[in-house]
Design a protein around this motif. Sequence first.
Motif, mmCIF file in Angstrom:
data_model
loop_
_atom_site.group_PDB
_atom_site.id
_atom_site.type_symbol
_atom_site.label_atom_id
_atom_site.label_comp_id
_atom_site.label_asym_id
_atom_site.label_seq_id
_atom_site.Cartn_x
_atom_site.Cartn_y
_atom_site.Cartn_z
ATOM 1 N N ALA A 290 0.737 -1.222 0.075
ATOM 2 C CA ALA A 290 0.055 -0.191 0.096
ATOM 3 C C ALA A 290 0.949 1.318 0.115
ATOM 4 O O ALA A 290 0.648 2.227 -0.518
ATOM 5 N N VAL A 291 2.042 1.256 0.824
ATOM 6 C CA VAL A 291 2.734 2.515 0.869
ATOM 7 C C VAL A 291 3.545 2.505 -0.588
ATOM 8 O O VAL A 291 3.539 3.877 -1.205
ATOM 9 N N LEU A 292 3.942 1.598 -1.330
ATOM 10 C CA LEU A 292 4.496 1.459 -2.552
ATOM 11 C C LEU A 292 3.704 1.916 -3.526
ATOM 12 O O LEU A 292 3.980 2.804 -4.451
ATOM 13 N N PHE A 328 3.104 -16.347 -4.799
ATOM 14 C CA PHE A 328 2.250 -15.156 -4.443
ATOM 15 C C PHE A 328 3.201 -14.040 -3.900
ATOM 16 O O PHE A 328 3.055 -12.998 -4.465
ATOM 17 N N VAL A 329 4.103 -14.652 -3.119
ATOM 18 C CA VAL A 329 5.067 -13.514 -2.455
ATOM 19 C C VAL A 329 5.807 -12.937 -3.671
ATOM 20 O O VAL A 329 5.859 -11.595 -3.692
ATOM 21 N N MET A 330 6.670 -13.642 -4.339
ATOM 22 C CA MET A 330 7.380 -13.189 -5.203
ATOM 23 C C MET A 330 6.883 -12.436 -6.328
ATOM 24 O O MET A 330 7.401 -11.262 -6.862
ATOM 25 N N SER A 331 5.833 -12.846 -6.845
ATOM 26 C CA SER A 331 5.143 -12.380 -8.082
ATOM 27 C C SER A 331 4.737 -10.858 -7.605
ATOM 28 O O SER A 331 4.744 -10.002 -8.394
ATOM 29 N N SER A 332 4.055 -10.934 -6.511
ATOM 30 C CA SER A 332 3.401 -9.465 -6.049
ATOM 31 C C SER A 332 4.492 -8.598 -5.900
ATOM 32 O O SER A 332 4.294 -7.386 -6.103
ATOM 33 N N ASN A 333 5.627 -8.934 -5.373
ATOM 34 C CA ASN A 333 6.805 -8.131 -4.940
ATOM 35 C C ASN A 333 7.335 -7.609 -6.525
ATOM 36 O O ASN A 333 7.806 -6.296 -6.524
ATOM 37 N N ILE A 334 7.366 -8.568 -7.458
ATOM 38 C CA ILE A 334 7.967 -8.050 -8.550
ATOM 39 C C ILE A 334 7.117 -7.022 -9.129
ATOM 40 O O ILE A 334 7.484 -6.109 -10.114
ATOM 41 N N ALA A 335 5.736 -7.118 -9.123
ATOM 42 C CA ALA A 335 4.842 -6.232 -9.772
ATOM 43 C C ALA A 335 5.139 -4.632 -9.264
ATOM 44 O O ALA A 335 4.920 -3.739 -9.789
ATOM 45 N N ALA A 336 5.509 -4.821 -8.022
ATOM 46 C CA ALA A 336 6.153 -3.574 -7.360
ATOM 47 C C ALA A 336 7.388 -2.850 -7.919
ATOM 48 O O ALA A 336 7.243 -1.704 -8.316
ATOM 49 N N MET A 337 8.146 -3.552 -8.685
ATOM 50 C CA MET A 337 9.134 -3.198 -9.329
ATOM 51 C C MET A 337 8.875 -2.394 -10.506
ATOM 52 O O MET A 337 9.284 -1.403 -11.005
ATOM 53 N N PHE A 338 7.761 -3.106 -11.267
ATOM 54 C CA PHE A 338 7.240 -2.360 -12.356
ATOM 55 C C PHE A 338 6.132 -1.410 -11.917
ATOM 56 O O PHE A 338 5.248 -0.990 -13.111
ATOM 57 N N GLN A 339 6.181 -0.949 -10.693
ATOM 58 C CA GLN A 339 4.988 0.049 -10.433
ATOM 59 C C GLN A 339 3.655 -0.321 -10.810
ATOM 60 O O GLN A 339 2.859 0.481 -11.290
ATOM 61 N N TYR A 340 3.480 -1.591 -10.628
ATOM 62 C CA TYR A 340 2.044 -1.859 -10.564
ATOM 63 C C TYR A 340 1.608 -1.667 -12.285
ATOM 64 O O TYR A 340 0.339 -1.476 -12.377
ATOM 65 N N GLY A 341 2.260 -1.915 -13.075
ATOM 66 C CA GLY A 341 1.802 -1.949 -14.527
ATOM 67 C C GLY A 341 1.791 -0.411 -15.071
ATOM 68 O O GLY A 341 1.064 -0.205 -16.016
ATOM 69 N N GLU A 342 2.318 0.614 -14.425
ATOM 70 C CA GLU A 342 2.219 2.001 -14.865
ATOM 71 C C GLU A 342 2.895 2.017 -16.491
ATOM 72 O O GLU A 342 3.952 1.542 -16.354
ATOM 73 N N PRO A 343 2.269 2.715 -17.227
ATOM 74 C CA PRO A 343 2.614 2.621 -18.754
ATOM 75 C C PRO A 343 3.935 3.449 -18.925
ATOM 76 O O PRO A 343 4.865 3.013 -19.867
ATOM 77 N N ASP A 344 4.162 4.224 -18.221
ATOM 78 C CA ASP A 344 5.578 4.923 -18.268
ATOM 79 C C ASP A 344 6.811 4.385 -17.336
ATOM 80 O O ASP A 344 7.682 4.929 -17.524
ATOM 81 N N ASN A 345 6.488 3.259 -17.055
ATOM 82 C CA ASN A 345 7.388 2.864 -16.067
ATOM 83 C C ASN A 345 8.716 2.262 -16.940
ATOM 84 O O ASN A 345 8.813 1.693 -17.849
ATOM 85 N N ALA A 346 9.934 2.802 -16.579
ATOM 86 C CA ALA A 346 10.963 2.380 -17.366
ATOM 87 C C ALA A 346 11.555 1.263 -17.353
ATOM 88 O O ALA A 346 11.953 0.552 -18.636
ATOM 89 N N LEU A 347 11.480 0.360 -16.281
ATOM 90 C CA LEU A 347 11.730 -0.986 -16.625
ATOM 91 C C LEU A 347 10.623 -1.825 -17.203
ATOM 92 O O LEU A 347 11.151 -2.862 -17.999
#
Length: 594
Positions: A290-292, A328-347
């Motif tokens: 939620a914080v991220l 579940f844990v690892m996949s959810s955390n990976i989504a945080a790296m991609f900023q939850y699918g934001e289209p302008d995410n550089a990664l």
Amino acid sequence: MGLDDVVLPLPTQQDIAMEHDSPIPEQLDEDQPASEEQYDMVKQLKTNPITHEQLVPEVRGIYRGLVMVEEKCIALDKQQSESKEDLSPVQWQALISIHSTLLHEHHDFFLSSQHPVAKAELTELAEKYSMPARMWRYGIHSLLELLRHKLPRSLEYMLHFIYTAYSMVTLLLENIPYFRETWIECLGDLARYRMAIEETDMRDREVWATVSRYWYNQDADLSHDIGRVQHHLAVLARPDALAQLFYYTKALLCRRPFLNASDSITLLFSSFREQQRQDSMPVALIATHAVLFHKMTDQQFTTLANHYLSLLRRDISLLDAQGQGGAFVMSSNIAAMFQYGEPDNALALEFPLRKPQATARETYELALQWTSPAPQDINSSESTPDPKEVTSKISAPTFNGSALVFHSLSVFLDHLGDPNVYAGIHTGLSFVWSLAIHQLAMERLEPMIPWLKIIRCLNRLAHFPTDFKKIEGDSHPRFSIENEKIKANNNIRREQGRRERERLAGKSGEKPDEELDPEIPDHLPEDFLIRGQIWSESYYPDDFFEGAPLEHDRPFVKPRLLELVRRHRCLWLGVRLSTVCNIILYPHSYWKRM
């Protein structure tokens, strides 16, 4: 003239004799004149097959009538949705009747336009005019929403219409398989409506939740890169908060994301965002996300993340060995790296859509083009980059998400003796491999990866019984040869069991299945969970899931077999990483002597 006025002729004595292949008696009724007419058996009536030219006006007429009924349904639904007056039973029945008529018109249209003799100009009409979507929107969904807003007075009528629509869509699923994915999703939606209105009998509610989940899982198997289906599964995952987090984040990270999942995940986060201390690992993880998600301060993230990691260390043995918890844990955390699918995410931009014709071998060769040979000394300064370098290459939200991913992976690697951690390790290593074959992404995140712990893990795994030919191959480790031997051995044991039972009891039969050796799976539970996301596309070959069982057909696999497959998969990933990364070395000759 009614049915009562129709007089059917009674069968004659000669008819009865012909039916039973017996000779006609010579003695006839005195009042009945003898007939010289010869009676022959009637052949099957001839039917002329329909042609494409005959289908064209038929389809045109059906579509004309369909449009008329559709316009009437749209007008009535709009009128009733704007009205606050209650409908009488007769009005409800009339409204349901006209929507049922529209469903039957769609059924006739699909049957005729998809007829085996129909040519492309007819078979393409349904897709061209979005007929499946129109059937759901105007024939089913609009009335269901109207009935839902009129609850509880409309409950009886809503139940009746749900069953009617469910039967019709089931019929379409059987007869029009071309739109199989659409029909399956419609059935899942109808079952979810039925579940939602059940408030008295909780057993019935759970039954319909199971039915809905069954259809959505089938749809996810067929359309694993569509985020909307993952969103449906997230809704049905209640009250499992960790599963909800996984499916919502996956819905945002699929190749075809469902952007409305952002609103749903916000509602999930609102329950935990204000709480600073949590008693369970899933709740602490959701609070951290939620914080991220809302991009709060780094101090808030650090506090909650550290608390989550401490609970993960404490509760890691509670994760299920089948693999859902760790994935579940690892996949959810990976989504945080991609900023939850934001289209302008550089990664995310570093993971372009893989060409349909690209194979796993081509992807691997592409990675080799930008990597340099591994150093001879693993302690070389080239293999230990400065972690501070990463902060200048990625944004702060991506940096925090990366920290969450790789610190979680470190916790899994620290508990290698626990079989429940293998799914999390496998998911983490598959993500590292996906980074390794995307040059710019790897350059950004390489300093944050816990390479030393990964190497220690791989060394420990290699000491278990290992088929080194499998982990050194180009493709994912498969166990087809071993399974052929297992099948042959099981057939022998079945035959021995049958003979033994015949000898002792005089009955034929087989020995119980639990006494037979189980086959080794080629697909792991987490394979079906993480596929379809933008980062996992390059991990699986195009044909990897061909022939894989659907969700409801997957048998329970014993933990020891899952551990065997996961060990080989992790070692295979380690060998692949050693060919493209400078940090990992794989001395072939050393391990073959072990």
